[in-house]
Motif scaffolding. Structure first.
Motif, PDB file in Angstrom:
ATOM      1  N   VAL A   4       0.866  -1.183   0.000  1.00 53.10           N
ATOM      2  CA  VAL A   4       0.000   0.000   0.000  1.00 53.10           C
ATOM      3  C   VAL A   4       0.904   1.235   0.000  1.00 53.10           C
ATOM      4  O   VAL A   4       1.812   1.334   0.827  1.00 53.10           O
ATOM      5  CB  VAL A   4      -0.887   0.021   1.264  1.00 53.10           C
ATOM      6  CG1 VAL A   4      -1.646   1.339   1.367  1.00 53.10           C
ATOM      7  CG2 VAL A   4      -1.842  -1.164   1.264  1.00 53.10           C
ATOM      8  N   ILE A   6       0.664   5.116   0.691  1.00 53.89           N
ATOM      9  CA  ILE A   6      -0.256   6.171   1.134  1.00 53.89           C
ATOM     10  C   ILE A   6       0.218   7.486   0.530  1.00 53.89           C
ATOM     11  O   ILE A   6       1.323   7.954   0.772  1.00 53.89           O
ATOM     12  CB  ILE A   6      -0.408   6.228   2.674  1.00 53.89           C
ATOM     13  CG1 ILE A   6       0.897   6.027   3.407  1.00 53.89           C
ATOM     14  CG2 ILE A   6      -1.411   5.210   3.154  1.00 53.89           C
ATOM     15  CD1 ILE A   6       0.743   6.149   4.914  1.00 53.89           C
ATOM     16  N   ALA A  51      -3.349   4.672  -2.126  1.00 56.11           N
ATOM     17  CA  ALA A  51      -4.484   5.289  -1.431  1.00 56.11           C
ATOM     18  C   ALA A  51      -4.404   6.798  -1.589  1.00 56.11           C
ATOM     19  O   ALA A  51      -3.446   7.413  -1.143  1.00 56.11           O
ATOM     20  CB  ALA A  51      -4.445   4.919   0.054  1.00 56.11           C
ATOM     21  N   THR A  83      -3.278   8.682   7.920  1.00 54.17           N
ATOM     22  CA  THR A  83      -2.404   7.618   7.440  1.00 54.17           C
ATOM     23  C   THR A  83      -2.908   6.209   7.804  1.00 54.17           C
ATOM     24  O   THR A  83      -2.727   5.268   7.028  1.00 54.17           O
ATOM     25  CB  THR A  83      -0.973   7.832   7.968  1.00 54.17           C
ATOM     26  OG1 THR A  83      -1.056   8.236   9.345  1.00 54.17           O
ATOM     27  CG2 THR A  83      -0.249   8.911   7.199  1.00 54.17           C
ATOM     28  N   ALA A  84      -3.579   6.066   8.969  1.00 56.17           N
ATOM     29  CA  ALA A  84      -4.116   4.733   9.316  1.00 56.17           C
ATOM     30  C   ALA A  84      -5.497   4.526   8.725  1.00 56.17           C
ATOM     31  O   ALA A  84      -5.822   3.430   8.245  1.00 56.17           O
ATOM     32  CB  ALA A  84      -4.170   4.562  10.835  1.00 56.17           C
ATOM     33  N   ILE A  87      -5.392   3.155   5.335  1.00 53.77           N
ATOM     34  CA  ILE A  87      -5.100   1.709   5.263  1.00 53.77           C
ATOM     35  C   ILE A  87      -6.364   0.910   5.606  1.00 53.77           C
ATOM     36  O   ILE A  87      -6.709  -0.056   4.930  1.00 53.77           O
ATOM     37  CB  ILE A  87      -3.942   1.358   6.220  1.00 53.77           C
ATOM     38  CG1 ILE A  87      -2.675   2.120   5.811  1.00 53.77           C
ATOM     39  CG2 ILE A  87      -3.693  -0.139   6.232  1.00 53.77           C
ATOM     40  CD1 ILE A  87      -1.572   2.068   6.855  1.00 53.77           C
ATOM     41  N   LYS A  88      -7.065   1.357   6.648  1.00 52.76           N
ATOM     42  CA  LYS A  88      -8.304   0.670   7.050  1.00 52.76           C
ATOM     43  C   LYS A  88      -9.303   0.634   5.894  1.00 52.76           C
ATOM     44  O   LYS A  88      -9.981  -0.377   5.663  1.00 52.76           O
ATOM     45  CB  LYS A  88      -8.909   1.397   8.255  1.00 52.76           C
ATOM     46  CG  LYS A  88     -10.225   0.839   8.731  1.00 52.76           C
ATOM     47  CD  LYS A  88     -10.030  -0.477   9.469  1.00 52.76           C
ATOM     48  CE  LYS A  88     -11.363  -0.983  10.036  1.00 52.76           C
ATOM     49  NZ  LYS A  88     -11.190  -2.278  10.708  1.00 52.76           N
ATOM     50  N   GLN A  91      -9.273  -2.323   3.514  1.00 50.00           N
ATOM     51  CA  GLN A  91      -9.344  -3.664   4.114  1.00 50.00           C
ATOM     52  C   GLN A  91      -9.850  -4.728   3.135  1.00 50.00           C
ATOM     53  O   GLN A  91      -9.311  -5.825   3.075  1.00 50.00           O
ATOM     54  CB  GLN A  91     -10.250  -3.622   5.352  1.00 50.00           C
ATOM     55  CG  GLN A  91     -10.241  -4.910   6.144  1.00 50.00           C
ATOM     56  CD  GLN A  91     -10.624  -4.686   7.610  1.00 50.00           C
ATOM     57  OE1 GLN A  91     -11.123  -3.633   7.993  1.00 50.00           O
ATOM     58  NE2 GLN A  91     -10.380  -5.697   8.431  1.00 50.00           N
ATOM     59  N   LEU A  94      -7.194  -6.163   0.823  1.00 47.03           N
ATOM     60  CA  LEU A  94      -5.963  -6.750   1.391  1.00 47.03           C
ATOM     61  C   LEU A  94      -6.193  -8.220   1.739  1.00 47.03           C
ATOM     62  O   LEU A  94      -7.217  -8.564   2.337  1.00 47.03           O
ATOM     63  CB  LEU A  94      -5.533  -5.967   2.636  1.00 47.03           C
ATOM     64  CG  LEU A  94      -5.149  -4.509   2.353  1.00 47.03           C
ATOM     65  CD1 LEU A  94      -5.025  -3.700   3.644  1.00 47.03           C
ATOM     66  CD2 LEU A  94      -3.843  -4.456   1.563  1.00 47.03           C
ATOM     67  N   VAL A 100       3.445  -1.278   3.752  1.00 46.38           N
ATOM     68  CA  VAL A 100       2.939   0.089   3.573  1.00 46.38           C
ATOM     69  C   VAL A 100       4.135   1.021   3.419  1.00 46.38           C
ATOM     70  O   VAL A 100       5.081   0.947   4.210  1.00 46.38           O
ATOM     71  CB  VAL A 100       2.091   0.538   4.793  1.00 46.38           C
ATOM     72  CG1 VAL A 100       1.697   2.012   4.664  1.00 46.38           C
ATOM     73  CG2 VAL A 100       0.851  -0.332   4.945  1.00 46.38           C
ATOM     74  N   LEU A 177      -5.432  -4.289  11.216  1.00 51.10           N
ATOM     75  CA  LEU A 177      -6.642  -3.609  10.724  1.00 51.10           C
ATOM     76  C   LEU A 177      -7.745  -3.590  11.788  1.00 51.10           C
ATOM     77  O   LEU A 177      -8.567  -2.683  11.819  1.00 51.10           O
ATOM     78  CB  LEU A 177      -7.139  -4.283   9.441  1.00 51.10           C
ATOM     79  CG  LEU A 177      -6.155  -4.185   8.257  1.00 51.10           C
ATOM     80  CD1 LEU A 177      -6.552  -5.148   7.153  1.00 51.10           C
ATOM     81  CD2 LEU A 177      -6.085  -2.752   7.747  1.00 51.10           C
ATOM     82  N   LEU A 188      -1.702   6.806  11.901  1.00 55.85           N
ATOM     83  CA  LEU A 188      -0.881   5.621  12.165  1.00 55.85           C
ATOM     84  C   LEU A 188       0.161   5.933  13.235  1.00 55.85           C
ATOM     85  O   LEU A 188       0.325   5.192  14.205  1.00 55.85           O
ATOM     86  CB  LEU A 188      -0.193   5.265  10.840  1.00 55.85           C
ATOM     87  CG  LEU A 188       0.464   3.918  10.633  1.00 55.85           C
ATOM     88  CD1 LEU A 188      -0.509   2.787  10.903  1.00 55.85           C
ATOM     89  CD2 LEU A 188       0.979   3.830   9.190  1.00 55.85           C
TER      90      LEU A 188
END
Ligand code: GTP
Length: 336
Positions: A4, A6, A51, A83-84, A87-88, A91, A94, A100, A177, A188
């Motif tokens: 990923v 970001i 992302a 930043t987190a 990623i979430k 989900q 992934l 990342v 996650l 994050l």
């Protein structure tokens, strides 16, 4: 393994360059920043998920037009999720442990070695770290007995637990996650990393170079590292015969140089440099610099023009900015 990237931040610290382009596509040594990351990926990285929120269309179109030898999916965040949160929001795409990377870092990390270190350590996360002289602008980690035991974001001078900073490259187990709330912005660095410590977070150190490229000094540092590491080049389609070049420099096709250029200068396509002096600077495509002008420690946006005898230092000039003859611009951000 999936990676990923970001790349959804606003890039405010590189404005005005980021007013019309996302930071991931700001050229760094004549290639979009994010392309340096893609160039270095091994075959074991089987999918890249980018992302993005800010200027999603530009990033999507870039990856539609360019191939990198790896499948790339560009996913739009409806709102910036941090930043987190970014990623979430991925989900459902992934499907196992995943890496990342921050989109605004250039370095010599080797994806396979980072992944191997994570597999060996068997923690919930592996965080690449890099030693810096002054960690006060970064996220600093404390390491005890080979584990990360604490994170301190941007510590006051003298209060950093070490000189090792978060390098913006990670590998996570999927259960990370479950520790990120959905639907709102989550950091994050500030919110998630502290929650991970009890599950085992391991540092990974590597050789070579590392630089953030998200501020003017860091961008110029990243450029210097890339030029010193072999990215310097004079295009055979540039005309530098009347100029004086001090390596390392990068001169793109169609550029014309009469003046003194270098060290650590990048000239984009079709730049025209009169009998001027350029040092430690980037000129994006189509910039002209007239005689006796001086440009140092600056980024000059595409199509800008710098008049005779003008001085530009420690500044970012946006695309198409016109600098009057004999003007002095120091430590400024200038928009056309
Ligand atoms: P500044 O506005 O100059 O602070 O830049 P930035 O918004 O890019 O923030 P920062 O440099 O702290 O971001 C580090 C990395 O995370 C960069 O690669 C950003 O593109 C990315 N990033 C930051 N915020 C978000 C977000 O909300 N969503 C996504 N997808 N990426 C983000």
């Amino acid at each position: 393994m999936q990676l990923v990237i970001i790349a959804g931040g606003l890039g405010t610290r590189l404005r005005p360059l980021t007013l019309h382009r996302p930071k991931a596509l700001v050229p760094l040594v004549d290639r979009p920043q994010i392309a340096h990351i893609l160039d270095a990926l091994p075959p074991s990285c089987d999918e890249v998920i980018v992302a993005v929120n800010y200027m999603f269309e530009q990033v999507r179109d870039f990856f539609r037009e360019r191939q990198f030898g790896v499948a790339v999916r560009v996913v739009e965040e409806p709102v910036p999720l941090g930043t987190a949160g970014a990623i979430k929001s991925l989900q459902r795409w992934l499907n196992g442990p995943f890496a990342v990377y921050n989109g605004d870092v250039v370095d010599t990390i080797e994806f396979d070695r980072l992944v191997a270190a994570h597999e060996k350590a068997q923690g919930i996360a592996t965080i690449a770290v890099w030693p810096v002289d002054d960690p006060s602008a970064y996220g600093v980690v404390a390491v005890e007995k080979g584990r990360i035991t604490r994170f301190v974001e941007k510590p006051a001078k003298g209060e950093a637990p070490s000189n090792l900073v978060n390098a913006g490259r990670y590998v996570f187990e999927p259960r990370v996650l479950d520790l990120i709330e959905a639907g709102h912005a989550v950091s994050l660095e500030r919110e998630v990393f502290p929650r991970l410590i009890e599950h085992g977070v391991f540092p990974y150190r590597y050789e070579g170079f590392w630089s953030d490229a998200g501020t003017l000094p860091n961008y110029l540092n990243a450029q210097r590292l890339l030029l010193d590491a072999g990215h310097a080049k004079i295009s055979p389609d540039a005309d530098v015969t009347a100029g004086s070049l001090r390596p390392p420099v990068y001169v793109a096709a169609g550029a014309y140089v009469e003046g003194r250029v270098g060290p650590h200068v990048v000239l984009g396509k079709a730049c025209r440099i009169g009998r001027a002096s350029l040092r430690n600077a980037t000129l994006l495509e189509g910039v002209s610099v007239d005689d006796k002008a001086e440009v140092t420690a600056s980024i000059i946006g595409a199509g800008a023009a710098i008049g005779e005898g003008a001085h530009v230092r420690d500044s970012i000039l946006g695309d198409t900015v016109q600098v009057s003859p004999h003007a002095t611009i120091v430590d400024e951000r200038v928009t056309a």
